[in-house]
Motif scaffolding. Structure first.
Motif, PDB file in Angstrom:
ATOM      1  N   HIS A 131       5.013  -8.514 135.023  1.00 15.20           N
ATOM      2  CA  HIS A 131       3.984  -8.799 134.017  1.00 15.20           C
ATOM      3  C   HIS A 131       4.234  -7.977 132.752  1.00 15.20           C
ATOM      4  O   HIS A 131       4.220  -8.505 131.633  1.00 15.20           O
ATOM      5  N   LYS A 132       4.498  -6.705 132.909  1.00 12.44           N
ATOM      6  CA  LYS A 132       4.756  -5.828 131.758  1.00 12.44           C
ATOM      7  C   LYS A 132       5.978  -6.282 130.975  1.00 12.44           C
ATOM      8  O   LYS A 132       5.966  -6.325 129.737  1.00 12.44           O
ATOM      9  N   LEU A 133       7.036  -6.624 131.697  1.00 19.49           N
ATOM     10  CA  LEU A 133       8.269  -7.033 131.022  1.00 19.49           C
ATOM     11  C   LEU A 133       8.086  -8.345 130.259  1.00 19.49           C
ATOM     12  O   LEU A 133       8.688  -8.549 129.207  1.00 19.49           O
ATOM     13  N   SER A 134       7.265  -9.246 130.799  1.00 24.06           N
ATOM     14  CA  SER A 134       7.024 -10.510 130.083  1.00 24.06           C
ATOM     15  C   SER A 134       6.316 -10.248 128.756  1.00 24.06           C
ATOM     16  O   SER A 134       6.593 -10.898 127.748  1.00 24.06           O
ATOM     17  N   LEU A 135       5.399  -9.269 128.738  1.00 21.00           N
ATOM     18  CA  LEU A 135       4.716  -8.908 127.489  1.00 21.00           C
ATOM     19  C   LEU A 135       5.669  -8.193 126.535  1.00 21.00           C
ATOM     20  O   LEU A 135       5.682  -8.467 125.335  1.00 21.00           O
ATOM     21  N   LEU A 136       6.483  -7.306 127.078  1.00 22.77           N
ATOM     22  CA  LEU A 136       7.439  -6.565 126.252  1.00 22.77           C
ATOM     23  C   LEU A 136       8.460  -7.505 125.621  1.00 22.77           C
ATOM     24  O   LEU A 136       8.873  -7.311 124.476  1.00 22.77           O
TER      25      LEU A 136
END
Length: 813
Positions: A287-292
């Motif tokens: 989830h974090k990487l998709s936002l980043l």
């Protein structure tokens, strides 16, 4: 004698005075500059910062799509969108921001990759993972990496390698290699891999793999591959390989590496890895990487806001606003997204013609920027959204934003207000479209439950057109899905594999089907026009006919007895068509192959095998049969040769219905100027008039013979008489059962109503719906009947007392 005194020169004094003046002048300048710099410098800097201006686009509302009565089918709704923009002069820890944001926003991702894929994405985004392997785990990881490092060749051995060894080494040390194969080498590799798989029994289609993936498979299978690099390419690659080898640590150098450093080497060597994360941790990292990834979008300028997530909830918006100081660069903005009309029962509407919009793909971004688009714009991808992109797209406004050196906004000035895009008015009535969708769904589900229905039966399609204008009145496929899913990323991800992907293609214009016996009306017209027979010539069908060396059978054992042109259509007689095909072939003598061009000529006249011109993107022209054996002429005459799309078949039937005019199909009737007032229609800019593409080269009296034959199809003794019995208006039709070479067959029915003055043409196709012994009218007849009943109910008197005359040749452009 008295000495004479020479007069003194005043030049030196004057020069000294001049030098003094110059000195004082420059001293004054220097003092002034010092004053400006030291005393007033801060003030001037502030003044300058006020006039650092950037242009920011203001997205214009996209035009709406309405039905013929003005009912809005596609509109815009405001949603909250999370945006990120870099703040110059501030060192933002984007990973920390993404981490905090991930704790607020609900994840869109529903399927997660392997730990190996998670690591690769982390490295690609220059991010980190919260991993700790412990002493034993780290030691084991170092042992695995050490083995990989020891297998790396020495730098001095690189120049001695073959091209294949060099490419193999480059991939081993984590370098990307571009297309190492030429066409011949690629074919050889696929051949070797296929042969190798026959031994292992693992089914894989290598033709769709990239060169890099092919090479990986070949290396994994330990195959000896032949490839040749250009001299320049080899020199460059060898240099890169040597540099990469030099940068790799020695086994001894692993001792002071952190776990994350070790993981970078794991990723470089493409090693499998267990990151020892809990399922909750793993999901959070994805989830974090998709936002980043959205925050670091490389194709956008740093001052252009990036969309991090669209359509967040109000609760998410409030949480972000409360924590704005912890989220530098993050803001929540209102922006419009498309809202698609839904049927009153909440089901999907217009799935395969309305289309959807999405962000511009990086590979075509330059093309659109050159046309005046911004990198953050969305464009039509499919359907009418794509076909009418230049009309639906509005004209963005411009906001002049005065910022200081820290990119903090000092002042905003509206230079140009956004102008909404133009509206499209369709030819269809949403009520009829909705009713057709419901009918198709009900009949599909009912027929699928029958014990005789093949398990391969997975979809069905219905098209309705006005044969006199080319207007598309309804276009429905089942299964369908709600287009609003494209604007809700979480629901889209949940439904993509099971619902969207299998049903995304527009079968009406992309997928060709064998027309089967629905082609026989054209076969009869060709036979009559070419003088192969007369309308009243009767032949005796005893059950089949010999074509060349093969005996081709009629679908009815024993045959239909005496048949002429009209009766051949009524009972869908194959033998009549075989005889006409044989006569055409024999006319060509030894060069019978040229007779296929006669079929191609008449096909194109009716819109078969050529694009119809419908206002939808990506239309196929069908699929011609590559074979031209003598027996194929007979196959062609019964519709088992070339393949045509449902839209082509609809145009073909319309041409018969209106007396011989091929008219371009269209969904849009009108383009209006966009308006921000939903209750006030905009000015009409364009009216889409009926466009006659050609008048067919068939004598009208022969078209009438075929029309009469199709009328008999719905009368007692006709192949679909049961489906249309008892209607208050007349119907002409033709059914078809297409052999597909599989265990299941396709069912088709086409036709028009009323017979005397056609106002509606229909095409119903149910692929893989039949087994031997099942009538095509069982699968398609009830759908066609209910479609006509629904049209008659919504348009009282049109089918019973049609008044619109067929187009005249004067309408041809």
């Amino acid at each position: 004698m008295e000495e004479t005194k020479e007069p003194k020169s005043h030049i030196p004094m004057r020069l000294n005075i001049l030098f003094l003046i110059v000195f004082l002048f420059f001293a004054a300048i220097i003092l002034r500059l010092a004053f400006v710099q030291l005393v007033e410098g801060e003030q001037y800097r502030h003044e300058l910062e006020k006039f650092s201006i950037r242009e920011l686009p203001i997205s214009a509302p996209r035009g709406r799509i309405l039905d013929k009565n003005g009912v809005v089918l596609v509109s815009n709704k405001p949603v909250y969108t999370v945006q990120y923009v870099e703040e110059q002069g501030k060192d933002i820890d984007e990973e920390k921001v993404a981490d905090r944001l991930a704790k607020i926003l609900i994840p869109d991702i529903t399927k997660f990759g392997t730990d190996k894929e998670l690591l690769k994405k982390t490295i690609d985004l220059r991010s980190t993972l919260p991993v700790a392997f412990g002493k034993d785990g780290t030691s084991k990881l170092k042992e695995q990496i050490t083995a990989k490092l020891k297998a790396v060749p020495k730098q001095e051995d690189v120049d001695k390698m073959t091209d294949f060894q060099l490419v193999k080494t480059a991939m081993y040390v984590g370098l990307r290699v571009r297309s190492p194969f030429d066409d011949q080498e690629r074919r050889e590799v696929i051949k070797k891999l296929s042969a190798n798989l026959k031994a292992t029994g693992e089914p894989t289609d290598f033709n769709n793999l990239s060169d890099t993936e092919l090479l990986k498979n070949a290396i994994s299978a330990n195959l000896d591959v032949s490839l040749t690099l250009d001299k320049e390419d080899r020199t460059d690659l060898a240099k890169e390989v040597k540099t990469q080898i030099r940068l790799l640590p020695s086994p001894a150098g692993l001792s002071d590496k952190s776990d994350m450093d070790l993981l970078r080497l794991v990723n470089l060597f493409g090693m499998d890895i267990d990151l020892r994360l809990s399922e909750e941790q793993r999901q959070f990292q994805w989830h974090k990487l998709s936002l980043l990834q959205e925050m670091r979008s490389p194709q956008l300028a740093s001052y252009i806001p990036r969309r991090v997530k669209v359509n967040i909830s109000q609760a998410e918006m409030f949480q972000i606003e409360e924590r704005r100081t912890e989220l530098p660069g993050i803001s929540v903005e209102l922006e419009p997204v498309r809202q698609i009309f839904e049927d009153p029962d909440g089901s999907a509407f217009g799935t395969h013609f309305l289309g959807y919009i999405n962000a511009i793909k990086p590979e075509i971004l330059k093309e659109y920027v050159a046309q005046g688009y911004n990198a953050i714009d969305r464009i039509g991808v499919t359907g009418l959204e794509a076909s009418y992109e230049r009309y639906l797209r509005g004209k963005d406004g411009i906001m002049d934003v005065h910022v200081n050196k820290n990119s903090e906004t000092v002042e905003k000035t509206l230079r140009r207000a956004p102008e909404p895009g133009n509206d499209l008015v369709l030819a269809l009535d949403w009520r009829f479209q909705s009713k057709v969708e419901a009918i198709l769904k009900e009949e599909f589900e009912a027929f699928k439950k029958k014990p005789t229905t093949p398990k391969e039966f997975k979809d069905a399609h219905v098209l309705a057109m006005n044969p006199n204008t080319g207007e598309v009145l309804a276009m429905a496929s089942y299964p369908d899905y709600n287009l609003n899913l494209y604007y809700d990323r979480k629901k889209f991800n949940e439904n993509y594999s099971s619902l969207i992907l299998p049903n995304e293609a527009n079968r009406f214009i992309y997928t060709p089907y064998p027309p089967a016996s629905t082609y026989k009306p054209l076969s009869v017209m060709i036979a009559l026009q070419e003088g192969l027979t007369t309308p009243n010539e009767t032949i005796n069908d005893t059950g089949g006919y010999k074509i060349g060396t093969s005996y081709k059978r009629n679908w009815k054992p024993g045959g239909h007895g005496m048949v002429n042109a009209r009766r051949a259509l009524q009972v869908s007689n194959n033998t009549y068509m075989y005889i006409m095909a044989d006569r055409l072939g024999k006319r060509g003598g030894d060069n019978y192959v040229k007779q296929f061009s006669i079929l191609d000529y008449y096909n194109a006249q009716f819109g078969l095998g050529v694009k119809t011109g419908v206002d939808l993107p990506g239309e196929s022209s069908g699929r011609p049969n590559p074979y031209n054996y003598y027996g194929n002429l007979a196959d062609a005459f019964i519709g088992q040769y070339d393949l045509f799309t449902p839209m082509q078949i609809g145009q073909y039937v319309s041409t018969i219905a209106n007396g011989g005019y091929r008219i371009r199909p269209h969904l849009v009737n009108e383009i209006r100027r966009g308006t921000t007032d939903p209750k006030k229609p905009g000015q009409t800019l364009t009216l889409i008039e009926p466009q006659v593409l050609n008048r067919v080269d068939i004598d009208p009296k022969y078209i009438q013979v075929v029309r009469e034959g199709m009328r008999l199809v719905t009368q007692p003794g006709g192949t679909v008489s049961r489906a249309f019995t008892g209607l208050p208006f007349t119907v002409a039709a033709k059914s078809g059962t297409a052999q597909t070479g599989k265990s299941a067959e396709n069912a088709l029915v086409v036709g028009f109503a009323p017979y005397e003055n056609p106002q509606v043409v229909f095409v119903v196709i149910a692929p893989n719906s039949l087994r031997d012994g099942t009538s095509s009218s069982d699968a398609t007849g009830p759908i066609a009947r209910r479609l006509l009943e629904a049209y008659n109910e919504l348009n009282p008197g049109v089918l019973t007392h049609g008044v619109v005359p067929p187009p005249s040749e004067t309408t041809q452009p």
